[in-house]
Design a protein around this motif. Structure first.
Motif, PDB file in Angstrom:
ATOM      1  N   THR A 263       0.831  -1.209   0.000  1.00 10.56           N
ATOM      2  CA  THR A 263       0.000   0.000   0.000  1.00 10.56           C
ATOM      3  C   THR A 263       0.864   1.257   0.000  1.00 10.56           C
ATOM      4  O   THR A 263       0.603   2.214  -0.746  1.00 10.56           O
ATOM      5  N   GLU A 264       1.894   1.252   0.844  1.00 10.92           N
ATOM      6  CA  GLU A 264       2.780   2.416   0.942  1.00 10.92           C
ATOM      7  C   GLU A 264       3.478   2.691  -0.387  1.00 10.92           C
ATOM      8  O   GLU A 264       3.506   3.829  -0.886  1.00 10.92           O
ATOM      9  N   ASN A 265       4.028   1.656  -0.993  1.00 11.40           N
ATOM     10  CA  ASN A 265       4.750   1.831  -2.250  1.00 11.40           C
ATOM     11  C   ASN A 265       3.821   2.096  -3.422  1.00 11.40           C
ATOM     12  O   ASN A 265       4.196   2.813  -4.362  1.00 11.40           O
ATOM     13  N   ALA A 266       2.628   1.534  -3.393  1.00 11.42           N
ATOM     14  CA  ALA A 266       1.653   1.817  -4.454  1.00 11.42           C
ATOM     15  C   ALA A 266       1.270   3.291  -4.458  1.00 11.42           C
ATOM     16  O   ALA A 266       1.179   3.927  -5.517  1.00 11.42           O
ATOM     17  N   ARG A 267       1.053   3.848  -3.280  1.00  9.37           N
ATOM     18  CA  ARG A 267       0.759   5.283  -3.192  1.00  9.37           C
ATOM     19  C   ARG A 267       1.939   6.113  -3.684  1.00  9.37           C
ATOM     20  O   ARG A 267       1.760   7.142  -4.357  1.00  9.37           O
ATOM     21  N   LEU A 268       3.130   5.663  -3.358  1.00 10.95           N
ATOM     22  CA  LEU A 268       4.318   6.383  -3.808  1.00 10.95           C
ATOM     23  C   LEU A 268       4.416   6.379  -5.328  1.00 10.95           C
ATOM     24  O   LEU A 268       4.729   7.403  -5.955  1.00 10.95           O
ATOM     25  N   ILE A 269       4.109   5.241  -5.943  1.00  6.73           N
ATOM     26  CA  ILE A 269       4.144   5.140  -7.405  1.00  6.73           C
ATOM     27  C   ILE A 269       3.109   6.063  -8.027  1.00  6.73           C
ATOM     28  O   ILE A 269       3.383   6.781  -8.996  1.00  6.73           O
ATOM     29  N   ILE A 270       1.887   6.046  -7.479  1.00  8.26           N
ATOM     30  CA  ILE A 270       0.821   6.899  -8.020  1.00  8.26           C
ATOM     31  C   ILE A 270       1.233   8.366  -7.971  1.00  8.26           C
ATOM     32  O   ILE A 270       1.136   9.098  -8.972  1.00  8.26           O
ATOM     33  N   SER A 271       1.699   8.800  -6.823  1.00 10.28           N
ATOM     34  CA  SER A 271       2.039  10.213  -6.666  1.00 10.28           C
ATOM     35  C   SER A 271       3.256  10.589  -7.507  1.00 10.28           C
ATOM     36  O   SER A 271       3.300  11.681  -8.097  1.00 10.28           O
ATOM     37  N   HIS A 278       2.452  16.038 -14.743  1.00  8.59           N
ATOM     38  CA  HIS A 278       1.734  17.295 -14.573  1.00  8.59           C
ATOM     39  C   HIS A 278       2.693  18.391 -14.114  1.00  8.59           C
ATOM     40  O   HIS A 278       3.649  18.120 -13.395  1.00  8.59           O
ATOM     41  N   GLN A 279       2.414  19.610 -14.539  1.00  8.15           N
ATOM     42  CA  GLN A 279       3.267  20.734 -14.175  1.00  8.15           C
ATOM     43  C   GLN A 279       2.822  21.385 -12.868  1.00  8.15           C
ATOM     44  O   GLN A 279       3.650  21.848 -12.086  1.00  8.15           O
ATOM     45  N   ARG A 280       1.519  21.378 -12.620  1.00  2.89           N
ATOM     46  CA  ARG A 280       1.005  21.943 -11.377  1.00  2.89           C
ATOM     47  C   ARG A 280      -0.139  21.072 -10.885  1.00  2.89           C
ATOM     48  O   ARG A 280      -1.046  20.715 -11.639  1.00  2.89           O
ATOM     49  N   ILE A 281      -0.089  20.691  -9.603  1.00  4.07           N
ATOM     50  CA  ILE A 281      -1.046  19.731  -9.057  1.00  4.07           C
ATOM     51  C   ILE A 281      -1.671  20.299  -7.795  1.00  4.07           C
ATOM     52  O   ILE A 281      -0.959  20.804  -6.920  1.00  4.07           O
ATOM     53  N   GLU A 282      -2.992  20.222  -7.704  1.00  4.27           N
ATOM     54  CA  GLU A 282      -3.672  20.605  -6.476  1.00  4.27           C
ATOM     55  C   GLU A 282      -3.466  19.513  -5.428  1.00  4.27           C
ATOM     56  O   GLU A 282      -3.690  18.327  -5.698  1.00  4.27           O
ATOM     57  N   ILE A 283      -3.057  19.924  -4.237  1.00  5.65           N
ATOM     58  CA  ILE A 283      -2.820  18.957  -3.162  1.00  5.65           C
ATOM     59  C   ILE A 283      -4.119  18.257  -2.778  1.00  5.65           C
ATOM     60  O   ILE A 283      -4.120  17.050  -2.488  1.00  5.65           O
ATOM     61  N   ASP A 284      -5.247  18.976  -2.812  1.00  6.49           N
ATOM     62  CA  ASP A 284      -6.538  18.361  -2.486  1.00  6.49           C
ATOM     63  C   ASP A 284      -6.881  17.250  -3.477  1.00  6.49           C
ATOM     64  O   ASP A 284      -7.390  16.189  -3.081  1.00  6.49           O
ATOM     65  N   LYS A 289      -6.791  11.224  -4.748  1.00  8.98           N
ATOM     66  CA  LYS A 289      -6.250  10.082  -5.480  1.00  8.98           C
ATOM     67  C   LYS A 289      -5.622   9.063  -4.534  1.00  8.98           C
ATOM     68  O   LYS A 289      -5.657   7.847  -4.784  1.00  8.98           O
ATOM     69  N   LEU A 290      -5.050   9.553  -3.444  1.00 10.14           N
ATOM     70  CA  LEU A 290      -4.331   8.675  -2.509  1.00 10.14           C
ATOM     71  C   LEU A 290      -5.192   8.243  -1.325  1.00 10.14           C
ATOM     72  O   LEU A 290      -4.706   7.534  -0.441  1.00 10.14           O
ATOM     73  N   ASN A 291      -6.447   8.681  -1.306  1.00 13.20           N
ATOM     74  CA  ASN A 291      -7.340   8.370  -0.181  1.00 13.20           C
ATOM     75  C   ASN A 291      -6.751   8.861   1.146  1.00 13.20           C
ATOM     76  O   ASN A 291      -6.720   8.135   2.148  1.00 13.20           O
ATOM     77  N   MET A 292      -6.279  10.113   1.154  1.00 11.16           N
ATOM     78  CA  MET A 292      -5.648  10.692   2.340  1.00 11.16           C
ATOM     79  C   MET A 292      -6.235  12.071   2.614  1.00 11.16           C
ATOM     80  O   MET A 292      -6.808  12.705   1.717  1.00 11.16           O
ATOM     81  N   ALA A 293      -6.058  12.538   3.850  1.00  8.83           N
ATOM     82  CA  ALA A 293      -6.443  13.903   4.198  1.00  8.83           C
ATOM     83  C   ALA A 293      -5.453  14.876   3.564  1.00  8.83           C
ATOM     84  O   ALA A 293      -4.280  14.535   3.370  1.00  8.83           O
ATOM     85  N   PRO A 294      -5.886  16.122   3.213  1.00 15.68           N
ATOM     86  CA  PRO A 294      -4.983  17.076   2.546  1.00 15.68           C
ATOM     87  C   PRO A 294      -3.698  17.336   3.322  1.00 15.68           C
ATOM     88  O   PRO A 294      -2.607  17.380   2.729  1.00 15.68           O
ATOM     89  N   ALA A 295      -3.777  17.511   4.643  1.00 19.50           N
ATOM     90  CA  ALA A 295      -2.573  17.779   5.437  1.00 19.50           C
ATOM     91  C   ALA A 295      -1.620  16.590   5.397  1.00 19.50           C
ATOM     92  O   ALA A 295      -0.400  16.742   5.277  1.00 19.50           O
ATOM     93  N   GLU A 296      -2.193  15.386   5.492  1.00 22.87           N
ATOM     94  CA  GLU A 296      -1.371  14.172   5.426  1.00 22.87           C
ATOM     95  C   GLU A 296      -0.766  14.010   4.031  1.00 22.87           C
ATOM     96  O   GLU A 296       0.395  13.610   3.886  1.00 22.87           O
ATOM     97  N   ALA A 297      -1.543  14.347   3.006  1.00 22.85           N
ATOM     98  CA  ALA A 297      -1.061  14.234   1.630  1.00 22.85           C
ATOM     99  C   ALA A 297       0.096  15.195   1.371  1.00 22.85           C
ATOM    100  O   ALA A 297       1.040  14.872   0.646  1.00 22.85           O
ATOM    101  N   GLU A 298       0.028  16.403   1.965  1.00 19.95           N
ATOM    102  CA  GLU A 298       1.114  17.377   1.774  1.00 19.95           C
ATOM    103  C   GLU A 298       2.426  16.836   2.347  1.00 19.95           C
ATOM    104  O   GLU A 298       3.481  16.942   1.705  1.00 19.95           O
ATOM    105  N   LYS A 299       2.363  16.241   3.538  1.00 21.46           N
ATOM    106  CA  LYS A 299       3.562  15.645   4.119  1.00 21.46           C
ATOM    107  C   LYS A 299       4.064  14.491   3.257  1.00 21.46           C
ATOM    108  O   LYS A 299       5.266  14.315   3.062  1.00 21.46           O
ATOM    109  N   LYS A 317       0.527  27.900   0.598  1.00 25.04           N
ATOM    110  CA  LYS A 317      -0.460  28.983   0.691  1.00 25.04           C
ATOM    111  C   LYS A 317      -1.620  28.739  -0.257  1.00 25.04           C
ATOM    112  O   LYS A 317      -2.796  28.894   0.109  1.00 25.04           O
ATOM    113  N   ASN A 318      -1.291  28.373  -1.520  1.00 26.05           N
ATOM    114  CA  ASN A 318      -2.328  28.158  -2.524  1.00 26.05           C
ATOM    115  C   ASN A 318      -2.723  26.683  -2.676  1.00 26.05           C
ATOM    116  O   ASN A 318      -3.633  26.358  -3.440  1.00 26.05           O
ATOM    117  N   GLY A 319      -2.005  25.799  -1.982  1.00 28.89           N
ATOM    118  CA  GLY A 319      -2.344  24.380  -2.022  1.00 28.89           C
ATOM    119  C   GLY A 319      -1.962  23.698  -3.311  1.00 28.89           C
ATOM    120  O   GLY A 319      -2.737  22.888  -3.837  1.00 28.89           O
TER     121      GLY A 319
END
Length: 360
Positions: A263-271, A278-284, A289-299, A317-319
């Motif tokens: 699961t950990e490595n699959a998420r890493l591959i996806i991200s 992509h040149q610019r990606i919204e964290i939300d 896509k990763l089934n995670m909370a935005p704050a957790e996804a940012e980390k 700031k802009n996410g």
């Protein structure tokens, strides 16, 4: 004229006592210093057999007693004694002996059932060498032997600390075993795919794996997850397949212990792939896509950028995740292709040393 046939019935107790006596006699002979010295100096079983026959009157029946006693110990669950007896048998018996192949497989099974994974890995290597050197087998028989080794190997590869990388080297990069898998047991591609996904050396195997998966009709959620990312670049499908992978892995005896790593490595591959195309990606959006909370996804993204060496910045700031240039320098490509050469060279040297030690 009537022919009379005499039938000798041996009760289980008599049979057992006979095998124990025969095995005990062989063990006593092997405990002698001269026999031990001959065995250490010369790995040729025929020379050892000749010495035992001349010096101690060693008979073929005694050797068979050792095998049958070892098999009996295996049948009743005493795998330590079974392993010891079968090891004695195969060290004396010529490779074309009646029970030699059975002793080899029995020795491997005994080590697996004891959880002796280092010894079991050594037995796998020895079996591979013997299958390769078995000139008396037809091509179809060799194919069957390799298919059996593949299946027994799964017990070892998913329990030994270095087993997953070894599985990739043995089954994906060795054409003889890959051909056996594609011909006899394509379902093993599930386990190869799992090993590649969770391996730290994923880049070394993913291209070869994709080629194989595209050639095969066999599909399951784990193989489809990889294809959805590396072939179709369909992240919605990958997200759906990842959920199915969880169910599959939870119900698979061999890989149930790999669920967290997968699961950990699959998420890493996806991200990582998502960020590379992509040149610019919204964290939300990435969090979804990763089934995670935005704050957790940012980390998560911060750690992923560090591990994957991506040229990217986080705009908290802009996410957004803002990607830089994605081209890989030619020097980095060269480093990636050659960084494991010393490991492969050392592995080859170790195999040569083992074969020399065994007299192969």
């Amino acid at each position: 004229a009537k022919s009379s046939v005499s039938v000798v019935i041996i009760c289980p107790k008599q049979w057992y006592q006979r095998r124990v006596r025969g095995s005990t006699q062989v063990i006593e002979i092997f405990s002698k210093q001269d026999v031990s010295d001959i065995g250490d100096k010369n790995r040729d079983s025929q020379d050892l057999w000749n010495y035992l026959s001349e010096k101690y009157g060693f008979q073929r029946e005694q050797l068979d007693d050792v095998f049958h006693y070892g098999k009996f110990m295996y049948d009743v669950g005493n795998y330590a004694i079974a392993s010891s007896q079968l090891d004695i048998y195969r060290n004396i018996a010529p490779a074309d002996s009646k029970y030699y192949s059975s002793a080899q497989w029995g020795k491997l099974a005994s080590e697996i059932l004891q959880g002796n994974w280092d010894q079991a890995m050594d037995e796998l290597e020895r079996l591979k060498d013997n299958i390769m050197a078995a000139v008396h087998l037809t091509q179809s028989e060799v194919l069957v032997q390799r298919a059996w080794l593949v299946h027994w190997g799964l017990f070892v590869y998913f329990n030994h600390p270095q087993g997953r990388d070894k599985l990739i080297d043995d089954f994906l990069h060795q054409k003889t075993y890959l051909n056996a898998i594609q011909t006899m047991c394509p379902h093993v591609l599930r386990y190869i795919t799992t090993a590649v996904v969770i391996s730290k050396r994923r880049r070394d195997g993913i291209k070869e794996l994709i080629k194989v998966l595209q050639q095969e009709s066999y599909k399951d959620p784990i193989t489809e997850f990889v294809e959805s990312l590396y072939v179709n670049f369909d992240f919605d499908e990958a997200q759906s397949k990842l959920k199915e992978c969880t169910t599959v892995i939870e119900n698979d005896f061999f890989i149930v212990g790999c669920l967290d790593d997968f699961t950990e490595n699959a998420r890493l591959i996806i991200s990582e792939i998502f960020c590379r195309i992509h040149q610019r990606i919204e964290i939300d959006m990435l969090a979804d896509k990763l089934n995670m909370a935005p704050a957790e996804a940012e980390k998560w993204v911060v750690n992923m950028i560090r591990q994957a060496h991506l040229d990217a910045k986080i705009d908290s700031k802009n996410g957004y995740v803002v990607m830089g240039g994605t081209s890989v320098p030619i020097y980095q490509k060269l480093i990636d292709k050659t960084k494991d050469l010393h490991l492969k060279a050392n592995s080859c040297c170790q195999k040569v040393d083992k074969k020399l030690a065994l007299g192969i």
